[in-house]
Design a protein around this motif. Structure first.
Motif, short mmCIF file in Angstrom:
data_model
loop_
_atom_site.label_atom_id
_atom_site.label_comp_id
_atom_site.label_asym_id
_atom_site.label_seq_id
_atom_site.Cartn_x
_atom_site.Cartn_y
_atom_site.Cartn_z
N LEU A 16 4.18 3.03 -0.42
CA LEU A 16 3.06 2.85 0.51
C LEU A 16 3.56 2.74 1.95
CD1 LEU A 16 0.07 2.38 1.11
CD2 LEU A 16 0.43 -0.04 0.58
N TYR A 17 4.61 1.94 2.15
CA TYR A 17 5.15 1.78 3.50
C TYR A 17 5.69 3.10 4.04
CZ TYR A 17 8.89 1.22 6.86
OH TYR A 17 9.72 1.40 7.93
N ALA A 18 6.48 3.80 3.24
CA ALA A 18 7.11 5.04 3.70
C ALA A 18 6.06 6.11 4.01
CB ALA A 18 8.10 5.55 2.66
N VAL A 19 5.04 6.22 3.17
CA VAL A 19 3.99 7.21 3.42
C VAL A 19 3.21 6.84 4.68
CG1 VAL A 19 1.83 8.17 2.53
CG2 VAL A 19 3.77 7.87 1.00
N GLY A 20 2.83 5.57 4.81
CA GLY A 20 2.11 5.15 6.00
C GLY A 20 2.93 5.35 7.26
N ASP B 118 3.91 8.32 12.20
CA ASP B 118 4.86 9.07 13.02
C ASP B 118 4.31 10.45 13.37
OD1 ASP B 118 6.65 7.01 13.11
OD2 ASP B 118 7.96 7.79 11.53
N GLN B 119 3.60 11.07 12.42
CA GLN B 119 2.93 12.33 12.72
C GLN B 119 1.92 12.17 13.85
OE1 GLN B 119 1.21 13.80 9.03
NE2 GLN B 119 2.77 15.37 8.88
N PRO C 178 -6.88 -1.35 7.95
CA PRO C 178 -6.06 -1.42 6.73
C PRO C 178 -4.62 -1.84 7.00
CG PRO C 178 -7.42 0.54 6.69
CD PRO C 178 -7.58 -0.05 8.04
N VAL C 179 -4.02 -1.32 8.07
CA VAL C 179 -2.63 -1.69 8.38
C VAL C 179 -2.53 -3.16 8.75
CG1 VAL C 179 -0.70 -1.27 9.95
CG2 VAL C 179 -1.98 0.66 9.03
N ALA C 180 -3.52 -3.67 9.49
CA ALA C 180 -3.52 -5.09 9.84
C ALA C 180 -3.63 -5.96 8.59
CB ALA C 180 -4.66 -5.37 10.81
N PHE D 46 7.52 -4.79 7.67
CA PHE D 46 7.53 -3.32 7.72
C PHE D 46 6.16 -2.78 8.11
CE2 PHE D 46 10.96 -4.51 4.85
CZ PHE D 46 12.00 -3.70 5.28
N PHE D 47 5.12 -3.38 7.54
CA PHE D 47 3.77 -2.93 7.88
C PHE D 47 3.39 -3.33 9.31
CE2 PHE D 47 3.37 -2.98 3.17
CZ PHE D 47 3.04 -1.64 3.01
N ARG D 48 3.96 -4.44 9.80
CA ARG D 48 3.73 -4.78 11.21
C ARG D 48 4.35 -3.73 12.13
NH1 ARG D 48 4.41 -10.34 9.60
NH2 ARG D 48 6.63 -10.27 10.12
N ASP D 49 5.49 -3.21 11.71
CA ASP D 49 6.11 -2.14 12.49
C ASP D 49 5.24 -0.88 12.48
OD1 ASP D 49 8.57 -0.96 13.85
OD2 ASP D 49 8.41 0.37 12.12
N VAL D 50 4.67 -0.56 11.32
CA VAL D 50 3.75 0.57 11.25
C VAL D 50 2.54 0.33 12.15
CG1 VAL D 50 2.22 1.90 9.74
CG2 VAL D 50 4.48 1.21 8.92
N GLY D 51 2.02 -0.92 12.13
CA GLY D 51 0.89 -1.25 12.98
C GLY D 51 1.21 -1.11 14.45
N ASP D 52 2.44 -1.46 14.83
CA ASP D 52 2.84 -1.31 16.23
C ASP D 52 2.86 0.16 16.63
OD1 ASP D 52 4.06 -2.34 18.78
OD2 ASP D 52 5.74 -1.14 18.09
N HIS D 53 3.42 1.01 15.77
CA HIS D 53 3.43 2.45 16.05
C HIS D 53 2.01 3.02 16.10
CE1 HIS D 53 7.80 2.86 14.36
NE2 HIS D 53 7.72 2.11 15.45
#
Length: 345
Positions: A161-165, A170-171, A225-227, A244-251
């Motif tokens: 889930l993390y890697a896909v998100g 990133d896209q 959802p990311v939050a 890790f999800f916080r990093d995704v949320g930042d991006h």
């Protein structure tokens, strides 16, 4: 259908390549050989505790998805969303699985179009089912990357889930950068001298704005959802994965800021273009009015002298005709110089 699905272990399905992208058992962070049957592989993963299944599907029909639904106990409402697609990014929690919808985005630089696909993930205690609709999915690259990082893959379905998100977000960043480059070129054209090449700029701006709106439909709804993944306790999600999800949320926040900036800049460019067109039209109207005034004076004089009257100035004089023509020319030249000084010509 069951026989075809069972032959898909560890490799691309031959008979159902359109539907089953990949089906693999992962043990202790590494891809491993396992039973060819979904039920046996799932029982093995649950018994071992350090293994999970990852099944990837591409645009399955209801009949093709029915076996997966029964084997993994997926909720019928989530299955309906996965089959029909056209969903907003969201996260839903069910008794036996977690359902996440993502919208990958691809930008065609040649056609200036943003294309969104759909990616659904079902997360259970020891399985991940991904369902892809459309193009632009990063799943192939994600699977290859994860298989090279066994430490991350040991976290099980949460790692997927993390890697896909992360790959989807990133896209978003890459597409936003491409849109910004094209927008800079469009901005340059807007402030260039008006000509045949930029008469349809307003149409292009509106088209560009539609692409940004399509982009926003993918990025903005994903923030919630990311939050939730980064800040709350959810079933089937490893608590240690919150950073890790916080990093995704930042991006994602940066991508959303870029999209908002693109939308505002497009509105500003459109306003500037319309203002520029208004100024150009006013300038054209001044020129037309100036030339019309210069044409009206000799027309008026000629019209007066064309009337059938006997008592008119210098009518019987031999120099009368050239004097009137000279008067016309003098008035026109005087008006021309005056309009030049005013900036109308």
């Amino acid at each position: 259908m069951r026989a075809s699905l069972r032959r898909a272990t560890g490799a691309r399905e031959v008979e159902n390549a359109r539907v089953i992208v990949d089906f693999a058992l992962y043990r202790d962070g590494r891809r491993a050989e396992g039973p060819a049957d979904f039920s046996d592989a799932l029982d093995l993963a649950r018994a071992e505790g350090n293994a999970f299944l990852w099944v990837g599907l591409h645009e399955p029909t209801e009949h093709e998805f029915s076996l997966v639904t029964s084997e993994f106990g997926l909720h019928p409402l989530a299955v309906e969303d996965a089959l029909k697609a056209h969903q907003r990014p969201k996260l839903e929690v069910y008794a036996d699985s977690l359902f996440v919808v993502l919208k990958p985005v691809v930008y065609d630089d040649d056609a200036d179009t943003v294309t969104t696909g759909e990616l659904m993930l079902f997360l259970g205690d020891c399985f991940v089912v991904t369902v892809r609709h459309g193009e632009g999915s990063p799943l192939a690259g994600v699977r290859i990357r994860l298989e090279k990082e066994p430490e991350l893959l040991r976290r099980g379905p949460t790692a997927v889930l993390y890697a896909v998100g992360d790959a989807v977000v990133d896209q978003y960043t890459e597409v936003a950068a491409l849109l910004q480059d094209d927008l800079n070129e469009l901005e340059t054209e807007v402030f260039a001298p008006l000509g045949a090449d930029n008469r349809n700029i307003a149409m292009r701006i509106y088209g560009f704005k539609r692409q940004v709106v399509e982009f926003r439909r993918a990025t903005v709804p994903l923030a919630d959802p990311v939050a939730r993944l980064a800040g709350t306790s959810l079933p089937f999600v490893d608590e240690a994965a919150r950073p890790f999800f916080r990093d995704v949320g930042d991006h994602l926040a940066r991508a959303n800021e870029a999209v908002e900036a693109l939308d505002r800049l497009l509105s500003d460019i459109l306003s500037a273009h319309l203002a520029q067109m208004g100024v150009q039209q006013n300038d054209d109207m001044r020129k037309i009015s100036a030339w019309a005034a210069m044409a009206a004076v000799p027309t008026m004089i000629a019209g007066v002298y064309g009337m059938n009257f006997e008592h008119m100035p210098e009518l019987r004089q031999p120099w009368g005709y050239p004097a009137v023509v000279a008067l016309m020319a003098g008035v026109v030249l005087g008006l021309h110089r005056w309009f030049k000084r005013k900036g109308w010509l």
